[in-house]
Design an enzyme around this catalytic site. Structure first.
Site, PDB file in Angstrom:
ATOM      1  N   HIS A 159       4.121   7.002   2.733  1.00  0.00           N
ATOM      2  CA  HIS A 159       4.236   5.989   1.670  1.00  0.00           C
ATOM      3  C   HIS A 159       5.444   6.237   0.761  1.00  0.00           C
ATOM      4  O   HIS A 159       5.826   5.367  -0.004  1.00  0.00           O
ATOM      5  CB  HIS A 159       2.950   5.938   0.847  1.00  0.00           C
ATOM      6  CG  HIS A 159       1.796   5.378   1.629  1.00  0.00           C
ATOM      7  ND1 HIS A 159       1.361   4.086   1.481  1.00  0.00           N
ATOM      8  CD2 HIS A 159       1.022   5.921   2.594  1.00  0.00           C
ATOM      9  CE1 HIS A 159       0.347   3.858   2.307  1.00  0.00           C
ATOM     10  NE2 HIS A 159       0.128   4.967   2.992  1.00  0.00           N
ATOM     11  N   ASP A 369      11.876   4.868  -5.043  1.00  0.00           N
ATOM     12  CA  ASP A 369      10.497   4.424  -4.816  1.00  0.00           C
ATOM     13  C   ASP A 369      10.361   4.029  -3.351  1.00  0.00           C
ATOM     14  O   ASP A 369      11.200   3.277  -2.840  1.00  0.00           O
ATOM     15  CB  ASP A 369      10.215   3.191  -5.707  1.00  0.00           C
ATOM     16  CG  ASP A 369       8.760   3.079  -6.126  1.00  0.00           C
ATOM     17  OD1 ASP A 369       7.899   3.670  -5.445  1.00  0.00           O
ATOM     18  OD2 ASP A 369       8.489   2.385  -7.123  1.00  0.00           O
TER      19      ASP A 369
HETATM   20  C1  GDG Z   1       3.044   4.685  -3.699  1.00  0.00           C
HETATM   21  C2  GDG Z   1       4.568   4.732  -3.556  1.00  0.00           C
HETATM   22  C3  GDG Z   1       4.489   2.490  -2.444  1.00  0.00           C
HETATM   23  C4  GDG Z   1      -0.451  -0.591 -11.686  1.00  0.00           C
HETATM   24  N1  GDG Z   1      -0.896  -0.632 -12.943  1.00  0.00           N
HETATM   25  C5  GDG Z   1      -2.120  -1.156 -12.907  1.00  0.00           C
HETATM   26  C6  GDG Z   1      -2.430  -1.445 -11.594  1.00  0.00           C
HETATM   27  N2  GDG Z   1      -1.391  -1.076 -10.856  1.00  0.00           N
HETATM   28  C7  GDG Z   1      -1.314  -1.220  -9.389  1.00  0.00           C
HETATM   29  C8  GDG Z   1      -0.257  -2.228  -9.043  1.00  0.00           C
HETATM   30  C9  GDG Z   1       0.137  -1.799  -7.632  1.00  0.00           C
HETATM   31  C10 GDG Z   1      -0.134  -0.291  -7.642  1.00  0.00           C
HETATM   32  O1  GDG Z   1      -0.908  -0.003  -8.793  1.00  0.00           O
HETATM   33  C11 GDG Z   1       1.162   0.524  -7.752  1.00  0.00           C
HETATM   34  O2  GDG Z   1       1.801   0.490  -6.524  1.00  0.00           O
HETATM   35  P1  GDG Z   1       3.332   0.885  -6.381  1.00  0.00           P
HETATM   36  O3  GDG Z   1       3.773   0.517  -5.021  1.00  0.00           O
HETATM   37  O4  GDG Z   1       4.106   0.163  -7.440  1.00  0.00           O
HETATM   38  O5  GDG Z   1       3.473   2.430  -6.721  1.00  0.00           O
HETATM   39  P2  GDG Z   1       2.790   3.894  -6.409  1.00  0.00           P
HETATM   40  O6  GDG Z   1       1.513   4.051  -7.107  1.00  0.00           O
HETATM   41  O7  GDG Z   1       3.845   4.886  -6.800  1.00  0.00           O
HETATM   42  O8  GDG Z   1       2.540   3.947  -4.819  1.00  0.00           O
HETATM   43  C12 GDG Z   1       5.140   3.308  -3.554  1.00  0.00           C
HETATM   44  C13 GDG Z   1       2.962   2.607  -2.491  1.00  0.00           C
HETATM   45  O9  GDG Z   1       2.540   3.976  -2.525  1.00  0.00           O
HETATM   46  C14 GDG Z   1       2.325   1.958  -1.255  1.00  0.00           C
HETATM   47  O10 GDG Z   1       2.838   2.532  -0.068  1.00  0.00           O
HETATM   48  O11 GDG Z   1       4.839   1.138  -2.614  1.00  0.00           O
HETATM   49  O12 GDG Z   1       6.538   3.358  -3.341  1.00  0.00           O
HETATM   50  O13 GDG Z   1       5.159   5.494  -4.607  1.00  0.00           O
HETATM   51  O14 GDG Z   1      -0.707  -2.386  -6.686  1.00  0.00           O
HETATM   52  O15 GDG Z   1      -0.827  -3.496  -9.140  1.00  0.00           O
HETATM   53  N3  GDG Z   1      -3.589  -2.005 -11.218  1.00  0.00           N
HETATM   54  C15 GDG Z   1      -4.487  -2.293 -12.211  1.00  0.00           C
HETATM   55  N4  GDG Z   1      -4.252  -1.977 -13.526  1.00  0.00           N
HETATM   56  C16 GDG Z   1      -3.086  -1.428 -13.908  1.00  0.00           C
HETATM   57  O16 GDG Z   1      -2.903  -1.142 -15.091  1.00  0.00           O
HETATM   58  N5  GDG Z   1      -5.650  -2.879 -11.880  1.00  0.00           N
END
Ligand code: GDG
Length: 464
Positions: A159, A369
């Site tokens: 990821h 990222d």
């Molecule tokens: C890793 C990799 C890769 C965020 N704040 C809230 C909330 N979120 C949810 C978002 C989104 C998820 O969390 C974050 O996903 P990301 O992709 O932005 O980032 P990472 O957590 O670093 O994930 C990344 C991912 O794995 C998948 O492979 O894309 O690059 O680092 O879905 O919506 N959800 C809620 N409240 C919040 O305050 N409910």
């Protein structure tokens, strides 16, 4: 009959509250639900309360197998090796990785624990399952499983980014980690550059292996395919959430508060890879250089608490909160609202969607990222509500590979440039903005998370 699916991830997809255990929300769980409903499935993962984890929970169509880890092991494996060695190294050293042999021993021990749990599940399955391992926590696992089950179909998906060979080579355990991955049948990455970094690293670390197009041929005859499958979101679910009455009400409430001020938004785990400090510095510069914009926009940063057992994350929180305080101290007018709204908490999905709807400029500006799902969620929500928000997107995240120049691209290391891009984003013409959102949303719709799962499983099964 399709093989049942055995998913192995650091964590079980569960949360526990006063009402008991329930499935965690998240793209991976949603995407796997229809698959495991069809073929059957088991999920193996660690839980702090392993002894209390039930075999099944309502709403999650798979068996659960909890791996128990003592606190000392969790320290070395999780707070140490995965979060302070692999994570910063895989994100191009935005902080320095720590090399600690005791942490490595914990990582090996934890992998053996996982291997035992997976082996028990494989042996209990009437039909050999397809094993799908998630992420950098378990890179040694394919090798341990291959030793026990020579014919098992095994896949790994990373990821995070995969770093350049010269960075990966800094790991004293590079042979073991890479050899672990190569014991799988398929290794999946979000983007072609990550896959290419992996293949170049294989060439450097294992000169006896042959890389043929996207396949690695080991001297013992084993073949591993390195694939590119960008992860995504459940677009239909996000589009529906965007237009729910509860979301309308949340948008109206926020709009009433912010009035006619433009809204710039950031939504991230509080992680140093996400570029939150650079983003705040750019906001400060914008307020400093454009007095005419003061009072005319607000910057909202949702910062979800993350890894606060780790020193670098505690330090980051202090730095971010100091910066927010400084900016608000400098630019708040007596009796008026602050220019920066900082929410250090998890917000519910309705509030999240309302913020996506409200944002004029969504600032996704990580220093590095793997993918970034927030960008995909934002364009989906905007498109579903005929919005004309602008996505400001770092060129150093996986999503930038898919969105091309429909996003306003930025280099987040260049704070002055970032401030200029924010200014530019605020000035884009509405028709131009709508077209960009529509094209990016179409890309996400076409490559949703269900497609990601299908393509990954086909590659592991050797079908594609
Ligand atoms: C890793 C990799 C890769 C965020 N704040 C809230 C909330 N979120 C949810 C978002 C989104 C998820 O969390 C974050 O996903 P990301 O992709 O932005 O980032 P990472 O957590 O670093 O994930 C990344 C991912 O794995 C998948 O492979 O894309 O690059 O680092 O879905 O919506 N959800 C809620 N409240 C919040 O305050 N409910």
């Amino acid at each position: 009959m399709d093989a049942p699916l055995l998913i192995v991830a650091n964590r079980l997809p569960l949360v526990r509250d006063a009402a008991g255990w329930r499935p965690a929300s998240g793209g991976l769980v949603t995407a796997l639900t229809p698959v495991v409903a069809r073929v059957g499935g088991t999920w193996v993962g660690w839980d702090e309360d392993a002894a209390g984890v039930p075999d099944r929970v309502e709403g999650l169509d798979c068996d659960l197998r909890a791996v128990a880890l003592e606190p000392g092991l969790v320290d070395g494996f999780y707070h140490g090796f995965t979060n302070r060695t692999l994570w910063p190294l895989f994100h191009d050293l935005v902080v320095q990785p720590v090399i600690d042999r005791a942490w490595w021993r914990s990582y090996e021990t934890v992998t053996r624990r996982f291997a035992d749990a997976v082996a028990a599940a494989v042996e209990a399955s009437p039909v050999p399952p397809t094993v799908w391992i998630q992420d950098y926590h378990l890179l040694l696992l394919p090798r341990l499983l291959r030793e026990r089950f020579p014919n098992l179909r095994i896949g790994v998906f990373l990821h995070t980014p995969f770093p350049a060979p010269e960075l990966f080579a800094r790991l004293p355990w590079r042979d073991a980690l890479l050899g672990g991955m190569l014991a799988a049948d398929a290794v999946g990455f979000h983007t072609a550059p990550y896959r290419d970094n992996f293949l170049r690293t294989v060439n450097r670390v294992f000169p006896d292996a042959t890389v043929m197009a996207d396949e690695v041929h080991a001297p013992d005859g084993h073949r591993t395919r390195a694939t590119v499958h960008p992860i995504s979101i459940d677009t239909a679910a996000f589009a529906a959430l965007a237009t729910e009455p509860a979301t309308d009400a949340a948008v109206a409430e926020l709009r009433a508060h912010f009035g006619d001020r433009r809204v710039l938004l950031g939504v991230d785990r509080l992680d140093y890879t996400k570029g939150i400090r650079h983003r705040l510095q750019a906001i400060e510069l914008l307020l400093e250089r454009r007095p005419d914009l003061r009072g005319r926009f607000v910057f909202v940063q949702v910062a979800v608490p993350s890894r606060d057992d780790v020193e670098e994350y505690r330090r980051l929180r202090t730095q971010v909160e100091t910066e927010v305080g400084r900016i608000n101290g400098r630019f708040t007018e007596p009796g008026r609202d602050v220019p920066v709204h900082y929410l250090h908490r998890n917000v519910d999905r309705t509030t999240l969607a309302a913020h996506y709807r409200l944002a004029d400029v969504m600032c996704v500006t990580p220093l590095k990222d793997g993918m970034n799902l927030v960008a995909k969620e934002f364009v989906t929500v905007q498109d579903a509500t005929d919005g004309d928000g602008v996505l400001l997107l770092s060129e150093f995240c996986g999503t930038a590979q898919e969105f091309g120049h429909d996003a306003v691209r930025c280099n987040p290391f260049d704070v002055e440039g970032l401030a200029a891009r924010m200014e530019g984003a605020l000035e884009l013409a509405p028709e131009d903005r709508r077209g960009r959102i529509a094209r990016m949303a179409a890309t996400v719709r076409d490559h949703d998370v269900f497609r990601w799962v299908d393509e990954e499983l086909a590659a592991i099964g050797g079908d594609a």
